[in-house]
Write an enzyme that holds these catalytic residues in place. Structure first.
Site, PDB file in Angstrom:
ATOM      1  N   ALA A 104      23.114  40.689  54.420  1.00  0.00           N
ATOM      2  CA  ALA A 104      23.148  39.775  55.565  1.00  0.00           C
ATOM      3  C   ALA A 104      22.657  38.393  55.187  1.00  0.00           C
ATOM      4  O   ALA A 104      21.789  38.231  54.330  1.00  0.00           O
ATOM      5  CB  ALA A 104      22.274  40.331  56.695  1.00  0.00           C
ATOM      6  N   CYS A 105      23.252  37.380  55.824  1.00  0.00           N
ATOM      7  CA  CYS A 105      22.731  36.013  55.696  1.00  0.00           C
ATOM      8  C   CYS A 105      22.956  35.307  57.023  1.00  0.00           C
ATOM      9  O   CYS A 105      23.438  35.898  57.984  1.00  0.00           O
ATOM     10  CB  CYS A 105      23.384  35.259  54.539  1.00  0.00           C
ATOM     11  SG  CYS A 105      25.092  34.784  54.826  1.00  0.00           S
ATOM     12  N   GLY A 106      22.626  34.038  57.084  1.00  0.00           N
ATOM     13  CA  GLY A 106      22.684  33.315  58.347  1.00  0.00           C
ATOM     14  C   GLY A 106      24.054  33.271  58.987  1.00  0.00           C
ATOM     15  O   GLY A 106      24.203  33.515  60.177  1.00  0.00           O
ATOM     16  N   ALA A 160      27.019  34.621  57.261  1.00  0.00           N
ATOM     17  CA  ALA A 160      27.925  35.605  56.648  1.00  0.00           C
ATOM     18  C   ALA A 160      29.147  34.952  56.037  1.00  0.00           C
ATOM     19  O   ALA A 160      30.210  35.536  55.956  1.00  0.00           O
ATOM     20  CB  ALA A 160      28.361  36.671  57.653  1.00  0.00           C
ATOM     21  N   ALA A 197      23.024  37.961  59.899  1.00  0.00           N
ATOM     22  CA  ALA A 197      21.725  38.580  60.172  1.00  0.00           C
ATOM     23  C   ALA A 197      21.654  39.109  61.605  1.00  0.00           C
ATOM     24  O   ALA A 197      21.111  40.182  61.866  1.00  0.00           O
ATOM     25  CB  ALA A 197      20.607  37.574  59.919  1.00  0.00           C
TER      26      ALA A 197
END
Lengths: 163, 92
Positions: free
Chosen positions: B7-9, B11, B40
């Site tokens: 996950a990241c801010g 995607a 996320a």
């Protein structure tokens, strides 16, 4: 949710999207916001991003900061969602004096950032490949040292697209 | 095959980089994994069926699944320690 696929050759390599006219050498700024606005405006002036990109990048930075603690030289990679991008490009700035960005994943940590790179990608695959390339460059300590002291736009562009 | 959710801010880009580097590192250790990406904010809804969450940013509920929060795959610092930790969490 996208599956991770094997690395495919992407013709839009960084060499094609980092141009000196998107690089701001020795930018004088007091805050992260000023740097983000300056880079976003340059990208907009050159037709790479929509006017909404600037605000989107600022909001995203607040929500999910992008400072990365590379040893010696902290670098921030502010960006916005692909819908704000017209044609892909990367803008970059070196700063006269560092500004504070919060660390990605650990917003309580403040980093003194002296190099800011703003990727503007319009498609996920391209973003992945482009950012991968960029991260590989930035993991090179010698390159970071040269980047932080780069004083011309050509120098910044050359360093970021050098292979 | 073990499944990892990265996950990241947004995607878009960051999680792609992390997923690629993580996959390569685990393959080197002989661990074949399936990796998917999300934002996320989507972790809570998507985590079912995954063994582990790796995130570059803060995430809330991981449904009881182990979470490794790290930017090592981006900075290149501390990668080995994180890969070891992840491999251990996966039981490899």
């Amino acid at each position: 949710m996208a599956k991770v696929t094997q690395r495919t050759p992407i013709h839009d390599s960084l060499a094609l999207v980092i141009a000196p006219d998107l690089c701001l050498p020795r930018l004088s700024a007091k805050t992260a916001e000023e740097v983000i606005r300056a880079l976003a405006r340059r990208l907009a002036e050159k037709g790479h991003v929509r006017p909404t990109f600037e605000q989107a990048a600022l909001s995203r930075e607040k929500r999910s900061p992008t400072g990365l603690p590379f040893p010696g030289v902290a670098v921030a990679l502010p960006h916005a969602e692909p819908e704000h991008v017209a044609t892909p490009a990367i803008a970059a700035a070196t700063l006269v004096a560092p500004v504070v960005f919060r660390q990605m994943g650990s917003p309580a940590i403040k980093l003194s950032v002296s190099v800011v790179v703003m990727p503007a990608f319009s498609a996920k695959e391209q973003a992945g490949a482009g950012l991968s390339e960029l991260i590989d460059r930035l993991q090179d300590e010698a390159l970071r040292a040269r980047l932080v002291s780069a004083s011309t736009a050509e120098e910044i562009a050359d360093l970021l697209r050098s292979t | 095959m073990k499944k990892i959710l990265v996950a990241c801010g947004t995607a878009i880009a960051t999680s792609t980089v992390v997923a690629k580097k993580l996959q390569e590192a685990l393959e080197k250790r002989g661990l074949a994994v399936k990796i998917d990406q999300c934002k996320a904010s989507e972790v809570a809804a998507k985590v079912k069926g995954y063994d582990l969450v790796v995130s570059t940013t803060e995430v809330g509920d991981t449904g009881g699944k182990p979470l490794v929060r790290t930017v090592s795959f981006l900075t290149g610092i501390g990668v080995d320690a994180d890969v070891q930790k992840i491999a251990k969490l996966l039981g490899g």
